[in-house]
Structures are given as C-alpha cells and as structure tokens.
Scaffold this active site. Structure first.
Site, mmCIF file in Angstrom:
data_model
loop_
_atom_site.group_PDB
_atom_site.id
_atom_site.type_symbol
_atom_site.label_atom_id
_atom_site.label_comp_id
_atom_site.label_asym_id
_atom_site.label_seq_id
_atom_site.Cartn_x
_atom_site.Cartn_y
_atom_site.Cartn_z
ATOM 1 N N LYS A 29 9.373 4.830 1.826
ATOM 2 C CA LYS A 29 10.255 3.829 1.488
ATOM 3 C C LYS A 29 11.334 4.245 0.408
ATOM 4 C CE LYS A 29 7.714 -0.001 3.244
ATOM 5 N NZ LYS A 29 6.296 0.324 3.564
ATOM 6 N N SER A 82 3.877 4.662 2.573
ATOM 7 C CA SER A 82 5.041 3.788 2.061
ATOM 8 C C SER A 82 5.922 4.611 0.901
ATOM 9 C CB SER A 82 4.541 2.535 1.586
ATOM 10 O OG SER A 82 4.180 1.589 2.564
ATOM 11 N N SER A 106 6.559 -3.797 -0.642
ATOM 12 C CA SER A 106 6.367 -2.892 0.165
ATOM 13 C C SER A 106 6.423 -3.282 1.620
ATOM 14 C CB SER A 106 5.009 -2.151 -0.101
ATOM 15 O OG SER A 106 5.048 -0.747 0.560
#
Length: 382
Positions: free
Chosen positions: A59, A56, A119
């Site tokens: 991101k 993640s 997230s």
C-alpha cells in the site's frame, strides 16, 4: 543526481570502509535493511535483495500513485468516491478493512486515512479505481513507477498486498518506495503518524506500535499475511548537534506484532547511536574558485550539486578526505549547475565512501571576440 535506489545499491555499508566497523544487533527477521535517509546510505542489512511477499507494505506504492494524482489535480481530497461492489467484496477476503459499503460516498481524504491508518483493503481498492478507472490499470501504473525507479525485484499484482503468485518485492525496493513518499510528498507523509482513526463508528488503532513507544518515530507502514509474516517499515527523526537525522528500518517476516516493533526499534536505536551523519558541503558556499578561459569573468565558483552528508561510525568523521576531480581547462560559456567534475570522499586509506557531481554554482558568460581570440592564443601556447 543519482536515484535513491542507485545510491542504496552503489554505496557500501557505511562502516565497511573504516577500521572500527560497528556490528549490527542480532535481528530476528528473515530480511531487514536500515537506511540513513539523511545520507542515503545503508547502515545494516541482511538478505535485503531477496524476493519476499510484501503484504500490506504494497500500500506504500498504492498511496504514492494516489498522492501523485492529487498533486497533479486529477483528484482532490474533498472529492467523494462511489464505493464499488469490488471494493465492498474485500470484506470477504479476511484482510484489514475500513468498513465502507456501496451505500457510502467517502471523501478521498477519508479513504487515505482508512488505507494508511487502518490498512483497509477496501479503501485501497476504492482509491485505485478512482485514480486508474480499473484495478488492472492502476496496478499497471504501480509497475510503471517501479520500473521508472529501477526496482528490478518488484512486481505488483494487486493494490492491497493480498498473497498472489508473482506479487513480490524486497527490503531494499520497499525502502526506496518509502523514501520517495517522505521526499516527494512530505505533506502526505504526516498521515502515517496518525495513531487512531474512526470511520463508520468503527475506531481502529494504527498497527505501528512504535508510534506510541518512541516519540521520534513518525511513520510508516505495517504488513501481515501468513506468507509474509509480520512486517514493518518504520521511520524516525532525531535531533543532533549538527542537525536532524532520519533513519528508515525495514523488517520482513518476523513472528508477531511485538517482534516486528522490537526488531525495528533495536535497529533504529543502534543506527542513531553507532553512526554520525557528517555534513561535508554547503550548496551556498563554493568549494573552490578556478580560472576560466574565453570568459567575461576570470574565475568560476565550483561546488557540489547539493548539500552532502555521509554516515560514518561514531568518531570517525575526522578520518575523511575530500578529493576534487575536474575538467581542465574550463572554457566559457558555463551554465549554472553544469557538471565539470566529481567530489569524492574517501577514508584515510583511500577507500571511497561517497561521491557527488562538482558543478558550476554561478553562470559564466563568454567573453567578446577579442577576449576569446586572446585566450585561444594563450591556450595554444600553453
């Protein structure tokens, strides 16, 4: 000015040029990097250029592209976004979610919080579709930005960080992306300090445990997949007698949420304690005033293009030397910001620590025809 990546790649580890080199702590991570963002110098690293699954942490780039779209007024924080079936289907993948569905029309600001604090993979997809039209087009935007920054070891295949063949980055490249968010979008960076966010009656905590443990940590991003392990990028800013300092730690592939928090904290504490950030120059004051030929003024004020800091092992600041290398003779006209040389900082033994352009601080106009002719003669005789 050098890009953030080229600075990280070209500057040696700050302690390496000094007799007393601080030894970094043992870090239980497959790869890591600690950067002083005040001086743009790496302080410690291991396998920082090794390709890794970014999970993640992907991101961060997703967010950067969205921040750009808002800054360029292609999107607004209050704008509502239709949730596509593709975004809703993220709940089938087992990753983190904001829990939006196709009956909702969340605002861009809500989706940003869902992506950054929670997230949420679904929030990431919704934002990417809102900016790029399609996920493929948005991923192409991510890769173009990576290429523009010179991130040769980074390739994005999706906007969420789910494991996919060819989706990769490195600790150093991820530090560059995080650094650009902090520098280019300081107002949006504050979103990374939010400890909890509630949407659709579902409250979720920020998984960056350091936000609750260290008051100087004000961001950034966690990541986890089975392939990536537990990852964390954390940034902290602390006050010192000579001003504020900001450090950024990247730890990849640790064994647990606790481990990634502990190893990041260890690096940040060590970096603040073992190094000083020395402010060498001030852009409001010239370093030197030199003669100018064929000019309406006799002298030009020269200085660095920007305020300059270097990170040195604690107590070693007095061992630095500054050398100016400049073009001579200087002939008018000279424009403000025009490069005329180099400011080089070295240790007492001559090892380079850092360098920046030496530029003209105030414009110098050309003299009249008689003044230019007279100086031409003087230069010829000289």
């Amino acid at each position: 000015m050098k890009s953030f990546l080229s600075l990280l790649a070209s500057l040696a580890l700050a302690g390496a040029a000094f007799a007393q080199t601080p030894q970094p702590p043992e870090v239980a991570a497959k790869s890591y990097l600690l950067v002083d963002l005040t001086s743009n110098q790496p302080l410690a690293e291991r396998e920082a250029d090794a390709p890794a699954d970014p999970a993640s942490l992907t991101k961060l780039m997703t967010a950067y592209i969205v921040f750009n779209a808002i800054k360029e007024k292609r999107l607004t924080l209050e704008q509502t976004v239709a949730v596509s079936k593709r975004a809703w289907e993220e709940r089938k993948g087992g990753g983190s979610l904001m829990f939006i569905d196709t009956t909702m029309q969340p605002k861009v600001e809500e989706l940003l919080r869902g992506m950054i604090v929670q997230s949420g993979n679904d929030a990431s997809v919704a934002l990417a579709e809102a900016v790029g039209g399609t996920l493929d087009q948005f991923v192409a935007m991510m890769n173009r930005q990576a290429q523009a920054w010179g991130l040769k070891n980074t390739t994005f295949k999706n906007v969420t960080g789910v494991t996919e063949a060819g989706h990769k980055s490195t600790a150093r490249d991820l530090a560059v992306i995080a650094g650009h968010i902090i520098r280019d979008h300081p107002d949006f960076y504050t979103l990374y300090s939010i400890k909890d966010y509630k949407y659709n009656n579902i409250a979720q905590p920020n998984r960056n445990l350091l936000l609750r443990r260290d008051p100087t940590v004000d961001g950034m991003k966690t990541g986890y997949t089975e392939a990536a392990g537990y990852c964390l990028i954390a940034s902290a800013q602390r006050d010192f007698p000579n001003g504020k300092r900001r450090l950024l730690s990247v730890v990849l592939n640790t064994t647990s949420m606790e481990a990634r928090a502990n190893e990041s904290q260890k690096l940040l504490n060590w970096g603040f304690q073992a190094f000083d950030a020395i402010r060498l120059f001030d852009t409001s004051k010239p370093m030197v005033t030199v003669p100018v030929w064929k000019a309406s003024a006799k002298e030009a004020k020269l200085g660095p293009a920007e305020a300059m800091y270097v990170s040195v092992p604690r107590g070693e600041g007095g061992n630095l030397k500054t050398n100016l290398e400049r073009t001579d003779p200087l002939v008018a006209p000279l424009g403000k910001g025009q490069r005329v040389g180099t400011v080089r900082v070295t240790t007492a033994s001559g090892t380079k620590v850092a360098e920046v352009p030496l530029v003209v601080m105030e414009p110098v106009e050309q003299a009249g025809i008689f003044g230019r002719a007279w100086d031409s003669l003087r230069l010829w005789i000289k």
